[in-house]
Design a protein around this motif. Structure first.
Motif, PDB file in Angstrom:
ATOM      1  N   MET A  82      -2.606  36.709  -5.989  1.00  0.00           N
ATOM      2  CA  MET A  82      -1.873  36.748  -4.736  1.00  0.00           C
ATOM      3  C   MET A  82      -2.607  37.558  -3.680  1.00  0.00           C
ATOM      4  O   MET A  82      -2.396  37.359  -2.479  1.00  0.00           O
ATOM      5  N   ASP A  86      -2.807  36.572   0.140  1.00  0.00           N
ATOM      6  CA  ASP A  86      -2.423  37.476   1.226  1.00  0.00           C
ATOM      7  C   ASP A  86      -3.481  37.521   2.323  1.00  0.00           C
ATOM      8  O   ASP A  86      -3.176  37.812   3.487  1.00  0.00           O
ATOM      9  N   PHE A  93      -2.596  29.303   4.745  1.00  0.00           N
ATOM     10  CA  PHE A  93      -1.581  29.346   3.692  1.00  0.00           C
ATOM     11  C   PHE A  93      -0.899  27.989   3.546  1.00  0.00           C
ATOM     12  O   PHE A  93      -0.697  27.500   2.426  1.00  0.00           O
ATOM     13  N   LYS A 138       4.574  32.920   5.717  1.00  0.00           N
ATOM     14  CA  LYS A 138       3.555  33.908   5.329  1.00  0.00           C
ATOM     15  C   LYS A 138       4.043  35.286   5.800  1.00  0.00           C
ATOM     16  O   LYS A 138       3.756  35.743   6.901  1.00  0.00           O
ATOM     17  N   THR A 171       5.443  34.342   0.767  1.00  0.00           N
ATOM     18  CA  THR A 171       4.590  35.328   0.100  1.00  0.00           C
ATOM     19  C   THR A 171       5.311  36.659  -0.113  1.00  0.00           C
ATOM     20  O   THR A 171       4.744  37.567  -0.727  1.00  0.00           O
ATOM     21  N   ARG A 193       7.606  35.457  -4.088  1.00  0.00           N
ATOM     22  CA  ARG A 193       6.249  35.866  -4.438  1.00  0.00           C
ATOM     23  C   ARG A 193       5.920  35.699  -5.925  1.00  0.00           C
ATOM     24  O   ARG A 193       4.841  35.205  -6.275  1.00  0.00           O
TER      25      ARG A 193
END
Length: 219
Positions: A82, A86, A93, A138, A171, A193
């Protein structure tokens, strides 16, 4: 029972008892080894049972520790993967989520995010023909998806885009309780997430749909 009958019963009981004592006295040499063997077997069974119970307790404890360790390692692996997600921009994304859909067999996948997309950032089709519509957000990991975001997607996913399966992918770690409750009532798959991390690590999209509402407790 009459007194006479009771006397007869006691008499016969005495006779039977005397016969039993006499038989034991005359056969004690052969009876004693049998009794010892039975006692030894009983003790052995008890010891084996106690040892088995102890081993089962140790095994269960070891399995529990192993399971906890594996869960920790899986969480670490998800976070490592992740970290790369990020680092993506919100446009990257959306493109990455589209790639995950293609990886899991979806066809006709397009990224439609942008001004005027009405909540449909990614659109595609499952192998069986169901239409997939995805909203991507995001957000920073510490944030929660608010109810307002979910309300907007609920209002367009099916009525505007004709989704058979609608995903809200983010996210951040959680949806608020109101947002998650709305998602569950309106059959929106809420991918927070942890679930996204599992998807990135190879979990199939269909398995995520079955886990809707798992983990990522609302705030």
């Amino acid at each position: 029972m009459s007194k006479r009958t009771r006397r007869r019963v006691r008499g016969w009981g005495s006779v039977v008892g005397a016969i039993a004592v006499l038989w034991l006295a005359t056969h004690w040499a052969s009876v004693w080894p049998v009794l010892l063997t039975g006692l030894a077997v009983a003790v052995a069974v008890a010891v084996a049972g106690w040892a088995g119970w102890g081993l089962w307790r140790v095994h269960r404890s070891a399995m529990s520790l192993d399971r906890a360790w594996r869960e920790q390692e899986e969480a670490k692996a998800r976070e490592l993967s992740m970290a790369q997600v990020d680092a993506l921009s919100w446009q990257e994304f959306e493109t990455y989520v589209a790639e995950l859909c293609r990886r899991d067999g979806c066809t006709g996948v397009v990224v439609s995010g942008g001004s005027g997309d009405l909540g449909a950032d990614v659109i595609g089709y499952f192998a069986d023909g169901r239409k997939l519509v995805i909203q991507c957000k995001k957000y920073a990991p510490h944030r929660s998806v608010p109810s307002q975001d979910m309300q907007k997607f609920v209002g367009t996913a099916r009525l505007e885009h004709g989704a058979d399966v609608a995903l809200f992918v983010t996210t951040c770690r959680a949806f608020t309780k109101a947002a998650m409750g709305l998602a569950l009532r309106q059959d929106i798959v809420a991918v927070h997430r942890d679930l996204l991390g599992a998807w990135v690590k190879g979990a199939h999209l269909e398995s995520l749909i079955q886990l809707n509402g798992s983990g990522g407790s609302g705030s």
